[in-house]
Write a protein that holds these residues in place. Structure first.
Motif: not given
Length: 323
Positions: A299-323
């Motif tokens: 779930s992304v509606r609760e604080p913990q789930g939103r935090l997981r989502l934020q981190l996942a989106l950020t890590l995905r972006r870091l993977h797309r832009h390795p350098s």
């Protein structure tokens, strides 16, 4: 006699207004106000929109007479009263010749703006690749790097920052100069000899900058100083292997709207705010979130789930832009 009295009254009114203008801009200069405050003062005192255009520094500021910033409606009209200040032009959006008060507003406002430009010596980000490379090379002798900085027009006794662009180009700009609006990482403003550190920080910030597309939604310009503790995520090896990132990629394959919807949920204060950003009805957003949560597995509606989502989106972006 009545006509003479009327003229004297008008002169007194203009004189009083002129004194107010002088006192107002003197106080801005003493308080080291920025360009936006100066343009705002011009608009308020003149009772019409005012704008400052500086193509060389890519600075464009427009203020309404109520003190609110507003976008430029288009190119400036050459018939508007204006006065140059360095490479910039300050204009009042009013037809006809300026009256005594307007002329005083322009004179004092351009004087105050000139003081700001002299103080910051802001320039468009420097584009001499060889000189820039030398300035950000920590192994080069200090005097050689300072000489290169002078050639770039950077303030030797001031501070500057580095900009890392998606093309791989590095630019340098004096502190106070607006940063690019294209995809870029912006390092902190530092003394000139510390620009190698600002450059490294800018390159890290660039990895957090999104392309601004459906496949990579998010902010396209990222300041390293605003990352805070998130900056440590840049050191995560193989972010694509993180289970939540894999789940996010799986969800993204389910529908073209998934990533933009999840980014809006992760980056706004409420689901209602996310619906506004996406121009969706609240119930439509609820349906989309339900589908996305099913694909994600949490779930992304609760604080913990939103935090997981934020981190996942950020890590995905870091993977797309390795350098």
């Amino acid at each position: 006699m009545n006509e003479l009295a009327a003229r004297l009254a008008a002169l007194d009114a203009d004189a009083g207004a002129a004194l107010q203008v002088i006192a107002y801009f003197d106080s801005l200069v003493e308080g080291r106000a920025g360009l936006q405050s100066i343009v705002r003062g011009a608009a308020v005192l003149a009772g019409c929109p005012a704008r400052l255009d500086d193509d060389a520094r890519r600075v464009h500021i427009r203020m309404l007479p109520d003190g609110i910033a507003a976008p430029l409606p288009g190119p400036a009209d050459g018939s508007w009263p204006g006065q140059p200040v360095g490479t910039a032009m300050l204009r009042l959006e009013r037809a006809g010749e300026p009256g005594p008060v307007d002329a005083m507003v322009l004179e004092r406002a351009t004087g105050a703006a000139g003081a700001v430009l002299d103080r910051t010596r802001g320039r468009a980000p420097a584009r001499d690749p060889a000189a820039v490379e030398l300035v950000v090379d920590a192994s080069a002798p200090a005097d050689v790097r300072l000489q290169a900085a002078r050639r770039l027009g950077l303030p030797v006794h001031g501070t500057a920052y580095a900009v890392a662009l998606a093309s791989g180009e590095c630019r340098l700009a004096a502190a106070g100069t607006p940063a690019p609006t294209t995809r870029a990482g912006i390092g902190p403003a530092v003394p000139l000899l510390d620009l190698p550190e600002s450059h490294r920080a800018a390159r890290t910030a660039l990895r957090f900058a999104a392309e601004g597309t459906d496949e990579d939604p998010g902010e396209t310009s990222v300041h390293f100083e605003e990352l805070g503790a998130l900056a440590v995520l840049a050191a995560v090896p193989h972010p694509a292997g993180v289970p939540d990132v894999r789940a996010l990629e799986h969800a993204a394959g389910g529908a073209s709207w998934v990533l933009t919807t999840l980014h809006a949920v992760a980056s706004t204060s409420s689901l209602r705010a996310a619906a506004t950003v996406l121009c969706l009805h609240h119930s439509t957003l609820q349906d989309r979130i339900g589908h996305a949560e099913h694909l994600l597995g949490w779930s992304v509606r609760e604080p913990q789930g939103r935090l997981r989502l934020q981190l996942a989106l950020t890590l995905r972006r870091l993977h797309r832009h390795p350098s």
